[in-house]
Design a protein around this motif. Structure first.
Motif, PDB file in Angstrom:
ATOM      1  N   TYR A 184       0.811  -1.213   0.000  1.00  0.00           N
ATOM      2  CA  TYR A 184       0.000   0.000   0.000  1.00  0.00           C
ATOM      3  C   TYR A 184       0.846   1.266   0.000  1.00  0.00           C
ATOM      4  CZ  TYR A 184      -3.644  -3.263   1.606  1.00  0.00           C
ATOM      5  OH  TYR A 184      -4.526  -4.305   1.726  1.00  0.00           O
ATOM      6  N   ARG A 185       0.315   2.279  -0.672  1.00  0.00           N
ATOM      7  CA  ARG A 185       0.813   3.632  -0.463  1.00  0.00           C
ATOM      8  C   ARG A 185      -0.093   4.309   0.570  1.00  0.00           C
ATOM      9  NH1 ARG A 185       2.634   3.154  -6.061  1.00  0.00           N
ATOM     10  NH2 ARG A 185       4.916   3.071  -5.879  1.00  0.00           N
ATOM     11  N   ALA A 186       0.332   5.465   1.037  1.00  0.00           N
ATOM     12  CA  ALA A 186      -0.263   6.069   2.233  1.00  0.00           C
ATOM     13  C   ALA A 186      -1.785   6.213   2.176  1.00  0.00           C
ATOM     14  CB  ALA A 186       0.384   7.428   2.501  1.00  0.00           C
ATOM     15  N   SER A 187      -2.328   6.604   1.039  1.00  0.00           N
ATOM     16  CA  SER A 187      -3.756   6.903   0.969  1.00  0.00           C
ATOM     17  C   SER A 187      -4.647   5.682   1.186  1.00  0.00           C
ATOM     18  CB  SER A 187      -4.095   7.539  -0.387  1.00  0.00           C
ATOM     19  OG  SER A 187      -3.825   6.633  -1.438  1.00  0.00           O
ATOM     20  N   GLU A 188      -4.118   4.475   0.982  1.00  0.00           N
ATOM     21  CA  GLU A 188      -4.933   3.272   1.156  1.00  0.00           C
ATOM     22  C   GLU A 188      -4.499   2.423   2.346  1.00  0.00           C
ATOM     23  OE1 GLU A 188      -7.626   2.380  -0.199  1.00  0.00           O
ATOM     24  OE2 GLU A 188      -7.773   3.756  -1.898  1.00  0.00           O
ATOM     25  N   PHE A 189      -3.495   2.904   3.089  1.00  0.00           N
ATOM     26  CA  PHE A 189      -2.961   2.089   4.182  1.00  0.00           C
ATOM     27  C   PHE A 189      -3.653   2.383   5.502  1.00  0.00           C
ATOM     28  CE2 PHE A 189      -0.177   1.401   7.806  1.00  0.00           C
ATOM     29  CZ  PHE A 189       0.242   0.098   7.590  1.00  0.00           C
ATOM     30  N   ASN A 190      -3.875   1.331   6.282  1.00  0.00           N
ATOM     31  CA  ASN A 190      -4.161   1.453   7.701  1.00  0.00           C
ATOM     32  C   ASN A 190      -3.567   0.233   8.393  1.00  0.00           C
ATOM     33  OD1 ASN A 190      -6.158  -0.707   7.708  1.00  0.00           O
ATOM     34  ND2 ASN A 190      -7.605   0.760   6.816  1.00  0.00           N
ATOM     35  N   PHE A 191      -3.566   0.235   9.719  1.00  0.00           N
ATOM     36  CA  PHE A 191      -2.890  -0.829  10.453  1.00  0.00           C
ATOM     37  C   PHE A 191      -3.443  -2.210  10.124  1.00  0.00           C
ATOM     38  CE2 PHE A 191      -2.726  -3.741  14.061  1.00  0.00           C
ATOM     39  CZ  PHE A 191      -1.349  -3.849  14.228  1.00  0.00           C
ATOM     40  N   VAL A 192      -4.766  -2.322  10.068  1.00  0.00           N
ATOM     41  CA  VAL A 192      -5.374  -3.627   9.820  1.00  0.00           C
ATOM     42  C   VAL A 192      -5.007  -4.144   8.435  1.00  0.00           C
ATOM     43  CG1 VAL A 192      -7.565  -4.835   9.497  1.00  0.00           C
ATOM     44  CG2 VAL A 192      -7.243  -3.330  11.467  1.00  0.00           C
ATOM     45  N   ARG A 193      -5.047  -3.279   7.443  1.00  0.00           N
ATOM     46  CA  ARG A 193      -4.666  -3.716   6.095  1.00  0.00           C
ATOM     47  C   ARG A 193      -3.218  -4.199   6.065  1.00  0.00           C
ATOM     48  NH1 ARG A 193      -7.647   0.583   1.890  1.00  0.00           N
ATOM     49  NH2 ARG A 193      -9.753  -0.247   2.254  1.00  0.00           N
ATOM     50  N   GLY A 194      -2.366  -3.512   6.803  1.00  0.00           N
ATOM     51  CA  GLY A 194      -0.978  -3.948   6.863  1.00  0.00           C
ATOM     52  C   GLY A 194      -0.833  -5.280   7.570  1.00  0.00           C
ATOM     53  N   ALA A 195      -1.507  -5.423   8.705  1.00  0.00           N
ATOM     54  CA  ALA A 195      -1.428  -6.670   9.469  1.00  0.00           C
ATOM     55  C   ALA A 195      -1.925  -7.855   8.654  1.00  0.00           C
ATOM     56  CB  ALA A 195      -2.232  -6.537  10.760  1.00  0.00           C
ATOM     57  N   LEU A 196      -2.923  -7.605   7.803  1.00  0.00           N
ATOM     58  CA  LEU A 196      -3.494  -8.678   6.987  1.00  0.00           C
ATOM     59  C   LEU A 196      -2.819  -8.809   5.627  1.00  0.00           C
ATOM     60  CD1 LEU A 196      -7.288  -8.231   7.850  1.00  0.00           C
ATOM     61  CD2 LEU A 196      -5.556  -9.638   8.993  1.00  0.00           C
ATOM     62  N   ALA A 197      -1.736  -8.071   5.422  1.00  0.00           N
ATOM     63  CA  ALA A 197      -0.937  -8.235   4.198  1.00  0.00           C
ATOM     64  C   ALA A 197       0.190  -9.231   4.465  1.00  0.00           C
ATOM     65  CB  ALA A 197      -0.375  -6.888   3.752  1.00  0.00           C
ATOM     66  N   THR A 198      -0.175 -10.313   5.138  1.00  0.00           N
ATOM     67  CA  THR A 198       0.768 -11.376   5.492  1.00  0.00           C
ATOM     68  C   THR A 198       0.074 -12.713   5.262  1.00  0.00           C
ATOM     69  OG1 THR A 198       0.037 -11.332   7.803  1.00  0.00           O
ATOM     70  CG2 THR A 198       1.937  -9.985   7.244  1.00  0.00           C
ATOM     71  N   LEU A 199       0.855 -13.784   5.318  1.00  0.00           N
ATOM     72  CA  LEU A 199       0.301 -15.117   5.090  1.00  0.00           C
ATOM     73  C   LEU A 199       0.720 -16.082   6.188  1.00  0.00           C
ATOM     74  CD1 LEU A 199       0.950 -15.693   1.263  1.00  0.00           C
ATOM     75  CD2 LEU A 199      -1.264 -15.255   2.346  1.00  0.00           C
TER      76      LEU A 199
END
Length: 383
Positions: free
Chosen positions: A252-267
């Motif tokens: 993600y770039r800044a405009s679409e990022f939040n903590f949950v999206r980052g945390a769930l960008a894992t496998l």
């Protein structure tokens, strides 16, 4: 990723990856409350297996966590506080193109690739002309031998290279950034003393290695310590690389990022699961399930590993209700080779990005939830 070719264009059928709109409160509330409890006594019984002080999952006491963590990490050649600080930033900004600290994709321009041409390729990577495919392949290379050697060197040397020269780290950091300089951009001024303390730990470790070489000879220390040291580091890189790198994972770039999206960008992956059920059991239990429960680890890193299995199962149920199944292929050398070949670069433009391969084709594209409709089927602005 299905592929269809015409006379001069290749088109692929991409996976639609849901971009989540969940809240952290929603995710944490799905986990049984007792899973968050930490015990220094119970954690200490696992010291021979693992170090998890840097995540503050060892005990309820930050002082105990940092004291035990400094001793154990220093003994393994890891600058404890330096890593603890950068890793905390990684957890806060996982998948963020300009804030994440490790496994940050390189962009088309950073690799010096031919500029994007909208007349010959689709920005999402679903359609690419043969001309562009040829140009990209010639620039990147994608031979089986090159991928094999590249992935092997990455596994063996990736961890020291990250600490020493920010390899695979944040691309906006200046050249020379490392985990040993207390003035490095990674750290804040008030963290200066902690970084010095970390460096002291590394100097003591190096002194112990040098003393061992003096006492027993280089060949003995190389065989009995340095080779196993590199082998352990290889597992560290293999596991973490596959947790954060895959054609299915968004960045993600800044405009679409939040903590949950980052945390769930894992496998989550079954470590050594491609070697059969027995090896999958060995892989999971030898590493406390860090590969199998990694999504949970990013949602709440303070949950100790002995509670992670139950917590992860509860979290998965909630994610499945939202249409999210964050289970990757089994983790192993074969998977590292595949991912290394498929994940070459991301585009300079766009706010939700997926890796493209050496031909400029991407396996995935984002799917956003439609928040414009009400549950009643009547448009909200018409009520």
């Amino acid at each position: 990723m299905g592929t269809q070719s015409t006379s001069d264009v290749t088109t692929v059928k991409q996976n639609e990856v849901i971009i989540p709109d969940l809240t952290i409160k929603d995710l944490l509330s799905s986990i049984p409350s007792h899973c968050f409890k930490r015990s220094a006594l119970r954690s200490s019984t696992y010291i021979v297996w693992d170090c998890f002080c840097g995540h503050q999952a060892f005990s309820e006491s930050k002082s105990i966590n940092n004291s035990v963590g400094w001793v154990l990490h220093s003994a393994l050649g890891v600058p404890y506080h330096s890593w603890r600080i950068s890793h905390a930033k990684h957890h806060a900004s996982t998948g963020h193109m300009t804030q994440d600290q490790v496994f940050v994709p390189k962009t088309r321009s950073q690799l010096g690739l031919p500029s994007f041409d909208p007349t010959k390729e689709d920005i999402s990577g679903s359609s690419v002309s043969d001309e562009v495919k040829r140009e990209l392949w010639e620039a990147l290379g994608d031979s089986p031998l090159g991928a094999l050697l590249g992935s092997a060197s990455y596994l063996l040397g990736g961890w020291p290279a990250y600490l020493i020269r920010n390899a695979s780290g944040q691309k906006r950091y200046p050249k020379g950034t490392n985990h040993f300089n207390p003035k490095a951009v990674i750290f804040a001024p008030h963290q200066y003393g902690a970084i010095i303390l970390s460096d002291i730990g590394i100097l003591l470790w190096l002194g112990a290695v040098a003393a061992s070489i003096n006492a027993y000879g280089f060949a003995t220390v190389f065989r009995l310590y340095l080779v196993p040291y590199l082998w352990v580091n290889h597992w560290l890189v293999l596991i973490t690389f596959l947790q954060h790198t895959d054609p299915l994972l968004p960045h993600y770039r800044a405009s679409e990022f939040n903590f949950v999206r980052g945390a769930l960008a894992t496998l989550d992956r079954s470590l050594l699961g491609d070697c059969g059920s027995i090896m999958a059991w060995v892989g999971a239990h030898a590493t406390h399930g860090i590969s199998e429960t990694h999504v949970l680890h990013h949602v709440s890193s303070k949950i100790p590993h002995y509670n992670a299995w139950e917590a992860s199962a509860a979290l998965r149920k909630r994610l499945e209700q939202a249409g999210l199944v964050l289970q990757g292929a089994p983790g192993g050398w074969r998977e590292v080779y595949r991912v290394f070949k498929e994940c070459k670069f991301v585009e300079d433009d766009g706010n939700v990005l997926f890796y493209k391969n050496a031909y400029g084709l991407a396996a995935s594209r984002p799917k956003f939830n439609d928040n414009s409709a009400s549950d009643s089927g009547v448009e909200i602005d018409k009520l």
